[in-house]
Design a protein around this motif. Structure first.
Motif, PDB file in Angstrom:
ATOM      1  N   ILE A  41     -63.609 -15.664 -26.132  1.00 60.75           N
ATOM      2  CA  ILE A  41     -64.409 -15.131 -25.032  1.00 60.75           C
ATOM      3  C   ILE A  41     -65.266 -13.967 -25.512  1.00 60.75           C
ATOM      4  O   ILE A  41     -64.996 -13.353 -26.552  1.00 60.75           O
ATOM      5  N   GLY A  42     -66.301 -13.671 -24.724  1.00 59.73           N
ATOM      6  CA  GLY A  42     -67.171 -12.529 -24.992  1.00 59.73           C
ATOM      7  C   GLY A  42     -67.350 -11.716 -23.721  1.00 59.73           C
ATOM      8  O   GLY A  42     -66.692 -11.942 -22.706  1.00 59.73           O
ATOM      9  N   MET A  43     -68.295 -10.786 -23.745  1.00 59.35           N
ATOM     10  CA  MET A  43     -68.500  -9.915 -22.590  1.00 59.35           C
ATOM     11  C   MET A  43     -69.017 -10.679 -21.380  1.00 59.35           C
ATOM     12  O   MET A  43     -68.859 -10.222 -20.245  1.00 59.35           O
ATOM     13  N   SER A  44     -69.618 -11.836 -21.585  1.00 58.78           N
ATOM     14  CA  SER A  44     -70.101 -12.600 -20.427  1.00 58.78           C
ATOM     15  C   SER A  44     -68.932 -13.025 -19.541  1.00 58.78           C
ATOM     16  O   SER A  44     -69.049 -13.037 -18.306  1.00 58.78           O
ATOM     17  N   GLU A  45     -67.797 -13.384 -20.148  1.00 59.86           N
ATOM     18  CA  GLU A  45     -66.618 -13.744 -19.349  1.00 59.86           C
ATOM     19  C   GLU A  45     -66.058 -12.524 -18.621  1.00 59.86           C
ATOM     20  O   GLU A  45     -65.624 -12.606 -17.464  1.00 59.86           O
ATOM     21  N   VAL A  46     -66.068 -11.380 -19.286  1.00 66.36           N
ATOM     22  CA  VAL A  46     -65.624 -10.140 -18.627  1.00 66.36           C
ATOM     23  C   VAL A  46     -66.517  -9.839 -17.427  1.00 66.36           C
ATOM     24  O   VAL A  46     -66.028  -9.519 -16.334  1.00 66.36           O
ATOM     25  N   ASP A  47     -67.820  -9.936 -17.629  1.00 67.97           N
ATOM     26  CA  ASP A  47     -68.757  -9.656 -16.537  1.00 67.97           C
ATOM     27  C   ASP A  47     -68.524 -10.588 -15.359  1.00 67.97           C
ATOM     28  O   ASP A  47     -68.655 -10.187 -14.191  1.00 67.97           O
ATOM     29  N   MET A  48     -68.178 -11.838 -15.649  1.00 68.57           N
ATOM     30  CA  MET A  48     -67.932 -12.792 -14.575  1.00 68.57           C
ATOM     31  C   MET A  48     -66.685 -12.413 -13.772  1.00 68.57           C
ATOM     32  O   MET A  48     -66.673 -12.490 -12.532  1.00 68.57           O
ATOM     33  N   VAL A  49     -65.618 -11.962 -14.456  1.00 67.34           N
ATOM     34  CA  VAL A  49     -64.405 -11.543 -13.763  1.00 67.34           C
ATOM     35  C   VAL A  49     -64.694 -10.323 -12.887  1.00 67.34           C
ATOM     36  O   VAL A  49     -64.257 -10.246 -11.732  1.00 67.34           O
ATOM     37  N   VAL A  50     -65.451  -9.382 -13.423  1.00 70.06           N
ATOM     38  CA  VAL A  50     -65.807  -8.185 -12.651  1.00 70.06           C
ATOM     39  C   VAL A  50     -66.608  -8.567 -11.413  1.00 70.06           C
ATOM     40  O   VAL A  50     -66.339  -8.088 -10.297  1.00 70.06           O
ATOM     41  N   ASP A  87     -58.980 -15.841 -27.915  1.00 66.02           N
ATOM     42  CA  ASP A  87     -59.326 -14.856 -28.940  1.00 66.02           C
ATOM     43  C   ASP A  87     -60.524 -14.046 -28.478  1.00 66.02           C
ATOM     44  O   ASP A  87     -61.385 -14.545 -27.731  1.00 66.02           O
ATOM     45  N   ALA A  88     -60.592 -12.790 -28.935  1.00 68.12           N
ATOM     46  CA  ALA A  88     -61.718 -11.939 -28.562  1.00 68.12           C
ATOM     47  C   ALA A  88     -61.768 -10.734 -29.486  1.00 68.12           C
ATOM     48  O   ALA A  88     -60.717 -10.274 -29.965  1.00 68.12           O
ATOM     49  N   PRO A  89     -62.955 -10.200 -29.742  1.00 71.72           N
ATOM     50  CA  PRO A  89     -63.038  -8.915 -30.447  1.00 71.72           C
ATOM     51  C   PRO A  89     -62.307  -7.845 -29.645  1.00 71.72           C
ATOM     52  O   PRO A  89     -62.192  -7.946 -28.415  1.00 71.72           O
ATOM     53  N   THR A  90     -61.828  -6.817 -30.315  1.00 72.61           N
ATOM     54  CA  THR A  90     -61.022  -5.789 -29.644  1.00 72.61           C
ATOM     55  C   THR A  90     -61.703  -5.191 -28.414  1.00 72.61           C
ATOM     56  O   THR A  90     -61.067  -5.063 -27.361  1.00 72.61           O
ATOM     57  N   PRO A  91     -62.992  -4.815 -28.470  1.00 72.77           N
ATOM     58  CA  PRO A  91     -63.612  -4.247 -27.262  1.00 72.77           C
ATOM     59  C   PRO A  91     -63.629  -5.230 -26.086  1.00 72.77           C
ATOM     60  O   PRO A  91     -63.431  -4.828 -24.934  1.00 72.77           O
ATOM     61  N   ARG A  93     -61.457  -7.721 -25.670  1.00 69.42           N
ATOM     62  CA  ARG A  93     -60.067  -7.864 -25.242  1.00 69.42           C
ATOM     63  C   ARG A  93     -59.678  -6.732 -24.293  1.00 69.42           C
ATOM     64  O   ARG A  93     -59.065  -6.950 -23.246  1.00 69.42           O
ATOM     65  N   GLN A  94     -60.042  -5.503 -24.671  1.00 61.80           N
ATOM     66  CA  GLN A  94     -59.730  -4.345 -23.820  1.00 61.80           C
ATOM     67  C   GLN A  94     -60.433  -4.456 -22.469  1.00 61.80           C
ATOM     68  O   GLN A  94     -59.854  -4.176 -21.417  1.00 61.80           O
ATOM     69  N   ALA A  95     -61.698  -4.854 -22.496  1.00 59.96           N
ATOM     70  CA  ALA A  95     -62.453  -4.978 -21.251  1.00 59.96           C
ATOM     71  C   ALA A  95     -61.887  -6.062 -20.354  1.00 59.96           C
ATOM     72  O   ALA A  95     -61.854  -5.910 -19.122  1.00 59.96           O
ATOM     73  N   MET A  96     -61.409  -7.166 -20.944  1.00 65.45           N
ATOM     74  CA  MET A  96     -60.832  -8.233 -20.133  1.00 65.45           C
ATOM     75  C   MET A  96     -59.504  -7.792 -19.522  1.00 65.45           C
ATOM     76  O   MET A  96     -59.204  -8.111 -18.354  1.00 65.45           O
ATOM     77  N   LEU A  97     -58.688  -7.061 -20.276  1.00 64.61           N
ATOM     78  CA  LEU A  97     -57.461  -6.511 -19.716  1.00 64.61           C
ATOM     79  C   LEU A  97     -57.763  -5.611 -18.524  1.00 64.61           C
ATOM     80  O   LEU A  97     -57.095  -5.658 -17.498  1.00 64.61           O
ATOM     81  N   SER A  98     -58.781  -4.797 -18.668  1.00 66.34           N
ATOM     82  CA  SER A  98     -59.176  -3.893 -17.586  1.00 66.34           C
ATOM     83  C   SER A  98     -59.654  -4.669 -16.369  1.00 66.34           C
ATOM     84  O   SER A  98     -59.268  -4.370 -15.225  1.00 66.34           O
ATOM     85  N   ALA A  99     -60.494  -5.673 -16.597  1.00 67.06           N
ATOM     86  CA  ALA A  99     -61.009  -6.481 -15.490  1.00 67.06           C
ATOM     87  C   ALA A  99     -59.883  -7.228 -14.787  1.00 67.06           C
ATOM     88  O   ALA A  99     -59.842  -7.314 -13.548  1.00 67.06           O
ATOM     89  N   ALA A 100     -58.942  -7.771 -15.563  1.00 66.90           N
ATOM     90  CA  ALA A 100     -57.804  -8.475 -14.969  1.00 66.90           C
ATOM     91  C   ALA A 100     -56.930  -7.516 -14.172  1.00 66.90           C
ATOM     92  O   ALA A 100     -56.423  -7.859 -13.095  1.00 66.90           O
TER      93      ALA A 100
END
Length: 340
Positions: A41-50, A87-91, A93-100
């Motif tokens: 995943i990348g930041m686009s998936e994080v943005d979608m969760v947010v 899998d995800a780069p550390t930033p 991964r952290q952002a997805m944990l926060s969004a979740a």
């Protein structure tokens, strides 16, 4: 209660996520169906969760948790679970944990609205764990405060105070609006325990912080003067000033943004209860009628509780024409089970 990765990730990075209510069987299905599984995943998936969390929150405000929570739960089990395993780069991964974590907090809040308090606590605890893993102070503190709100609404003042204090302690560098958000809840909890000195100190702190926040900006959708006046009302009521509580609740109602329909129903019904406590039957009936204007569009256990209380409080007054008209109107709107 400082958020930290230590202790949260001892059994593996995403082990806490896999114990979310309803997740394990979904994870199992995902593992069984290897084809098409998202591997990175990348930041686009994080943005979608947010973005999805924001949309569900809007629906919750307007229509209540009973409509919106199943949507959030489905999104978690069908989409966010896979994102947390990818899998995800550390930033990222952290952002997805926060969004979740933020989505879990919202889902817990909606479970409270439905009266599902045990489920809500499980969501809240997992939100804290993921926020700690993400080093996300904002969601960590917000969740602790949400747990305090749940406790104070259930009449557990001492526990509510502990949780409100923990939320404030975990956010030592909070901006003025966040400080008002936290101090208002501390004031409410202190008032419920009968601690007048602390309640007044915290509400003054909230008022001062709100003045500073409003001088900078007044962002829509955050703790605002309407919310502060609600807390002032709760403090006044908890300390025995029913007339002052009515005045502050009326001010809260005047300042509330129109989209917060669920809060409008609940708080107007609470206002009516306090007006009746003062002996102002006609005013209480007028306020209850305003609450009923919005009630059919709201699916909320907490709103149902206030309507159930209304029936009980009105019953001794049904010989009064105004009260009788309101009672009959409510019987035509509310589920029959609420009328008793």
């Amino acid at each position: 209660m400082e958020p930290s990765r230590r202790g949260v990730l001892g059994a593996g990075l995403f082990s806490v996520a896999l114990t979310i209510p309803g997740w394990p069987d979904v994870i199992g299905r995902a593992e069984a169906a290897q084809s098409g599984r998202l591997s990175r995943i990348g930041m686009s998936e994080v943005d979608m969760v947010v973005a999805m969390t924001e949309r569900v929150s809007d629906l919750d405000d307007q229509f209540g948790g009973r409509h919106a929570r199943p949507m959030a739960a489905s999104f978690m089990v069908n989409t966010v679970a896979a994102y947390l395993r990818a899998d995800a780069p550390t930033p990222v991964r952290q952002a997805m944990l926060s969004a979740a974590s933020d989505l879990l907090y919202l889902t817990g809040y909606m479970a409270v609205d439905e009266g599902l308090h045990g489920l809500a606590q499980r969501y809240y605890i997992k939100a804290l764990e993921l926020a700690g893993a993400a080093e996300d102070h904002l969601t960590y503190c917000t969740t602790l405060r949400g747990m305090s709100v749940q406790a104070v609404d259930l009449g557990h003042g001492t526990k509510a105070m502990q949780l409100a204090d923990a939320a404030a302690a975990a956010s030592p560098q909070a901006g003025p609006r966040m400080r008002a958000f936290l101090a208002g809840q501390q004031a409410h909890a202190a008032a419920q325990t009968g601690d007048r000195v602390s309640a007044m100190r915290f509400i003054r702190e909230a008022e001062t912080a709100m003045d500073r926040a409003e001088s900078r900006s007044a962002p829509f959708g955050s703790y605002d003067p309407s919310s502060l006046n609600y807390h002032i009302s709760q403090v006044r009521y908890g300390l025995g000033d029913v007339s002052g509580a009515v005045e502050s609740m009326q001010q809260s109602d005047r300042l509330r943004f129109g989209v917060y329909r669920r809060a409008r129903v609940r708080h107007r019904a609470t206002l009516a209860e306090r007006q009746l406590e003062l002996g102002h039957l006609e005013a209480a009936c007028a306020t209850w009628n305003q609450a009923l204007d919005d009630y059919p569009m709201v699916q909320s256990g907490r709103a149902d509780d206030r309507v159930r209380a209304m029936f009980g409080l009105l019953r001794p007054h049904v010989k009064n024409p105004t009260a009788r008209d309101l009672y009959n109107r409510a019987r035509g709107i509310a589920p029959s089970a609420l009328a008793g």
